[in-house]
Write an enzyme that holds these catalytic residues in place. Sequence first.
Site, PDB file in Angstrom:
ATOM      1  N   ASN A  44     -10.619  -0.516   9.157  1.00 49.87           N
ATOM      2  CA  ASN A  44      -9.380   0.166   8.794  1.00 49.87           C
ATOM      3  C   ASN A  44      -9.174   1.357   9.722  1.00 49.87           C
ATOM      4  O   ASN A  44     -10.091   2.161   9.901  1.00 49.87           O
ATOM      5  CB  ASN A  44      -9.446   0.664   7.345  1.00 49.87           C
ATOM      6  CG  ASN A  44      -9.734  -0.446   6.368  1.00 49.87           C
ATOM      7  OD1 ASN A  44      -8.893  -1.254   6.067  1.00 49.87           O
ATOM      8  ND2 ASN A  44     -10.975  -0.502   5.886  1.00 49.87           N
ATOM      9  N   GLU A  51       0.809  -1.221   0.000  1.00 45.00           N
ATOM     10  CA  GLU A  51       0.000   0.000   0.000  1.00 45.00           C
ATOM     11  C   GLU A  51       0.843   1.272   0.000  1.00 45.00           C
ATOM     12  O   GLU A  51       0.304   2.379   0.162  1.00 45.00           O
ATOM     13  CB  GLU A  51      -0.934  -0.011   1.202  1.00 45.00           C
ATOM     14  CG  GLU A  51      -1.952  -1.141   1.175  1.00 45.00           C
ATOM     15  CD  GLU A  51      -2.918  -1.060   2.331  1.00 45.00           C
ATOM     16  OE1 GLU A  51      -3.940  -0.374   2.189  1.00 45.00           O
ATOM     17  OE2 GLU A  51      -2.649  -1.679   3.370  1.00 45.00           O
ATOM     18  N   SER A  65      -6.311  -2.665   1.049  1.00 48.62           N
ATOM     19  CA  SER A  65      -6.516  -2.290  -0.355  1.00 48.62           C
ATOM     20  C   SER A  65      -6.797  -3.496  -1.252  1.00 48.62           C
ATOM     21  O   SER A  65      -6.502  -3.464  -2.446  1.00 48.62           O
ATOM     22  CB  SER A  65      -5.316  -1.497  -0.889  1.00 48.62           C
ATOM     23  OG  SER A  65      -5.192  -0.275  -0.201  1.00 48.62           O
ATOM     24  N   SER A 122     -10.820   8.362  -2.233  1.00 47.27           N
ATOM     25  CA  SER A 122     -11.086   7.510  -1.076  1.00 47.27           C
ATOM     26  C   SER A 122     -12.462   7.773  -0.484  1.00 47.27           C
ATOM     27  O   SER A 122     -13.045   8.858  -0.628  1.00 47.27           O
ATOM     28  CB  SER A 122     -10.011   7.708  -0.007  1.00 47.27           C
ATOM     29  OG  SER A 122      -8.739   7.346  -0.496  1.00 47.27           O
ATOM     30  N   GLU A 140     -14.169  -6.023   8.026  1.00 45.21           N
ATOM     31  CA  GLU A 140     -12.900  -5.539   8.573  1.00 45.21           C
ATOM     32  C   GLU A 140     -13.074  -4.112   9.056  1.00 45.21           C
ATOM     33  O   GLU A 140     -14.086  -3.458   8.780  1.00 45.21           O
ATOM     34  CB  GLU A 140     -11.795  -5.602   7.518  1.00 45.21           C
ATOM     35  CG  GLU A 140     -12.036  -4.706   6.310  1.00 45.21           C
ATOM     36  CD  GLU A 140     -10.930  -4.792   5.273  1.00 45.21           C
ATOM     37  OE1 GLU A 140     -10.005  -5.602   5.445  1.00 45.21           O
ATOM     38  OE2 GLU A 140     -10.994  -4.023   4.303  1.00 45.21           O
TER      39      GLU A 140
END
Length: 327
Positions: free
Chosen positions: A289, A15, A165, A298, A287
């Site tokens: 982040n 990333e 990602s 984004s 998940e």
Amino acid sequence: MKKNIAIIMGGYSSEYGISLMSGDVVFQNLNKEKFNAYKIHILEEKWVLVDENNEEHLVNKNDFSVNLGSHKLTFDCVFNAIHGTPGEDGIMQAYFHLIGIPQTSCDYYQAALTFNKRDLLSVLKPYGIKSATSYYLNKGDKIVAEDIIKKVGLPCFVKANKAGSSFGITKVYQIEEMPEAIKTAFLEDDEILVESFLDGTEVSVGVIQHQGKTKVLPITEIVSENDFFDYSAKYKGEAQEITPARISKVQEQNVVRVAKLAYDTLKMKGYSRSEFIFVGDEPYMLEMNTTPGLTNESILPQQAAAAGISLSELFESAIWQALEEKK
């Protein structure tokens, strides 16, 4: 007096390039009347400040200072824009904790926990937060594809446990595809998980600390043009990201409650962006982040804009929060 802000970016993972873009966006949008912003590239081979002439100045790792000629530059706060290791897994957080510099992301324990998908979902399960049926593998384990399929079914997802990602993720339809999918995941991490396929609307939920309060941002619906929300969908425009999401009021209430519950249960701070898939009205977590992407493409910046929060305000709020906690 203006505060000196180190924007750390780069990192040691796949990333790296995305992190540099996130860090640049932060640099461009920080209020220059309130902050002196500096780009710090955290690389495996070196830590350097990159100045306006693109010249590099080594960072002293003993105290995170930089010598600029006869002047020793120190920092009031660190803005963490590193995705992946060492900025999202607790390493940098622990380092800054030890040397006493406030930083904008969560603390080191929360970073390490959330970076490990298997551990995160296991910790949240007793609080009623649901997740897909999963099968765990570590490098060196005996792999019996039939046993995996028996537990999770087909199709399923093979994922690197500690990666972001969508690196190292494969959607598997046939048992014959399993060995190559596992091999791909092990290129990113020595731990993987195989998860059952959940057929429903996928959403992303941002939770931030804003003006001293926990705030759940408008929800984003993910509609990938590809087989799932992979790297190309995330960063090459091959997906629709619809904010606010086209979900029912009940679904919205449920996912807001679960996202905030996860944030508060883990004693989070800074930004988080959690991914869910609805099974009926129930959100299943994929998940969380803790240093989500901050590029113009984004999701979190899109959600902040929908909430009426500019990028400058979003970034500034994180810095003041970190400085206030230091007091």
